[in-house]
Motif scaffolding. Structure first.
Motif, PDB file in Angstrom:
ATOM      1  N   LYS A  88       0.828  -1.214   0.000  1.00 49.28           N
ATOM      2  CA  LYS A  88       0.000   0.000   0.000  1.00 49.28           C
ATOM      3  C   LYS A  88       0.863   1.264   0.000  1.00 49.28           C
ATOM      4  CE  LYS A  88      -0.788   0.061   5.045  1.00 49.28           C
ATOM      5  NZ  LYS A  88      -1.812   0.043   6.113  1.00 49.28           N
ATOM      6  N   VAL A  89       2.065   1.195   0.591  1.00 43.26           N
ATOM      7  CA  VAL A  89       2.988   2.324   0.510  1.00 43.26           C
ATOM      8  C   VAL A  89       3.359   2.588  -0.939  1.00 43.26           C
ATOM      9  CG1 VAL A  89       5.344   3.094   1.003  1.00 43.26           C
ATOM     10  CG2 VAL A  89       3.952   2.128   2.836  1.00 43.26           C
ATOM     11  N   TYR A  90       3.740   1.529  -1.648  1.00 46.61           N
ATOM     12  CA  TYR A  90       4.136   1.679  -3.048  1.00 46.61           C
ATOM     13  C   TYR A  90       2.979   2.201  -3.889  1.00 46.61           C
ATOM     14  CZ  TYR A  90       5.428   0.380  -7.801  1.00 46.61           C
ATOM     15  OH  TYR A  90       5.670   0.408  -9.147  1.00 46.61           O
ATOM     16  N   GLU A  91       1.779   1.700  -3.633  1.00 47.07           N
ATOM     17  CA  GLU A  91       0.626   2.112  -4.429  1.00 47.07           C
ATOM     18  C   GLU A  91       0.270   3.574  -4.203  1.00 47.07           C
ATOM     19  OE1 GLU A  91      -2.271  -0.775  -3.251  1.00 47.07           O
ATOM     20  OE2 GLU A  91      -1.564  -2.301  -4.669  1.00 47.07           O
ATOM     21  N   LYS A  92       0.526   4.098  -3.005  1.00 46.64           N
ATOM     22  CA  LYS A  92       0.212   5.500  -2.722  1.00 46.64           C
ATOM     23  C   LYS A  92       1.364   6.438  -3.064  1.00 46.64           C
ATOM     24  CE  LYS A  92      -1.279   8.728   0.865  1.00 46.64           C
ATOM     25  NZ  LYS A  92      -1.765   8.913   2.260  1.00 46.64           N
ATOM     26  N   VAL A  93       2.587   6.070  -2.680  1.00 46.25           N
ATOM     27  CA  VAL A  93       3.732   6.976  -2.796  1.00 46.25           C
ATOM     28  C   VAL A  93       4.495   6.786  -4.102  1.00 46.25           C
ATOM     29  CG1 VAL A  93       5.919   7.649  -1.694  1.00 46.25           C
ATOM     30  CG2 VAL A  93       3.944   7.083  -0.287  1.00 46.25           C
TER      31      VAL A  93
END
Length: 326
Positions: free
Chosen positions: A166-171
């Protein structure tokens, strides 16, 4: 149980990847895949990686050279796990590593984590001295592997770093490929509201460089990288980051203090030498106790001086480019 995607950028280091993959076959937690991304190497490791196919869920990719940051982005795009882990190719992973990560993620819910580096008992004496310099309280290595950096939250480094999908998908991924790309990435993730933490038991054996000359070049690059990070986040350049540069300038100033002492009689040179001698003594005693070796204690003096001068010169030269040539 989370599935982890271990992402390893590789550039002309086939022997290193063999040791790293071998260590991954011994993990007690086994729900993971490995992605090895060859970054345009001339000396590739395709056959070495293929030899582990019966012991690991491993995939090999070859792409044009773009640097380690963008190569990790390539790995993110092809990963299937719930959580991404990044290792440098010169790391060896203890058998309990993934189990320690799983335990702490369940306990604390970190979106982003980092782990310390350590010296393996198999390292040679120079490598152990270099490892000491990179973790010592008597060098800037002392701020690595702490719960918080001085003045802020813990910023994981890419030799041993994990982030949730989810970090990769947002940032997104890395926006620069070299020169502090991991710290910039960590800061951006934290500023997006994600929780960062250190997992002390998730340490790796980080071989780094095996000669002082190679170590100097690596730390010179690190010093330049710190200035590069300040181009994105000026407030992240803190007083502690100036210490290696000030140490280098202090050593260079000894000649000036000698001249002043000879001309005026003021004991500035003598005082400076006593300060330096005290510092050397503290390094030697602490390193000897830590490593249980007088010889490594002596080598650690050279390692710390190499670290500080390499970093300091890199910091000053890149700072000159930023502040006076931009």
């Amino acid at each position: 149980m989370r599935k982890y995607s271990i992402i390893i950028p590789l550039y002309n280091r086939p022997d290193e990847i063999r040791e790293l993959l071998e260590s991954l076959t011994k993990q007690t937690y086994t729900n993971f895949e490995v992605l090895v991304i060859e970054d345009g190497s001339k000396n590739d490791a395709k056959e070495i990686v293929a030899s582990f196919a019966d012991r690991l869920e491993v995939r090999y990719f070859f792409k044009e050279n773009s640097g380690q940051g963008f190569t990790r982005n390539f790995g993110f795009e092809h990963a299937t796990g719930d959580y991404f882990i990044i290792f440098d190719s010169d790391c060896i992973i203890p058998t309990h590593y993934l189990a320690a990560v799983e335990k702490d993620l369940n306990a604390y819910g970190y979106d982003l984590y980092g782990g310390p580096d350590a010296a393996s008992p198999d390292f040679n004496q120079v490598q152990k001295a270099i490892s000491y310099a990179m973790t010592s309280p008597f060098s800037t290595g002392g701020i690595r592997g702490k719960k918080k950096t001085l003045g802020g939250k813990f910023h994981p480094r890419s030799f041993n770093m994990g982030l949730s999908r989810k970090v990769y998908e947002k940032v997104g991924g890395f926006i620069i490929t070299r020169m502090g790309e991991d710290i910039e990435f960590s800061i951006r993730i934290i500023r997006a509201g994600f929780q960062s933490g250190l997992i002390p038991d998730a340490y790796v054996y980080h071989k780094r460089r095996s000669t002082f000359g190679q170590f100097f070049k690596q730390l010179h690059f690190f010093g330049r990288a710190r200035i590069n990070i300040s181009r994105f986040f000026p407030e992240e350049l803190k007083l502690v980051h100036w210490f290696p540069a000030l140490f280098f300038l202090f050593c260079c100033s000894l000649v000036l203090w000698l001249v002043v002492q000879l001309l005026t009689g003021w004991p500035l040179f003598t005082l400076a030498c006593w300060i330096l001698l005290l510092y050397v003594g503290l390094i030697f005693l602490h390193a000897t106790v830590q490593t249980h070796s007088i010889w490594i204690g002596l080598l650690s003096i050279r390692a710390v001086f190499t670290q500080l001068t390499g970093y300091g010169i890199g910091f000053l030269t890149e700072g000159w480019r930023k502040w006076f040539k931009s």
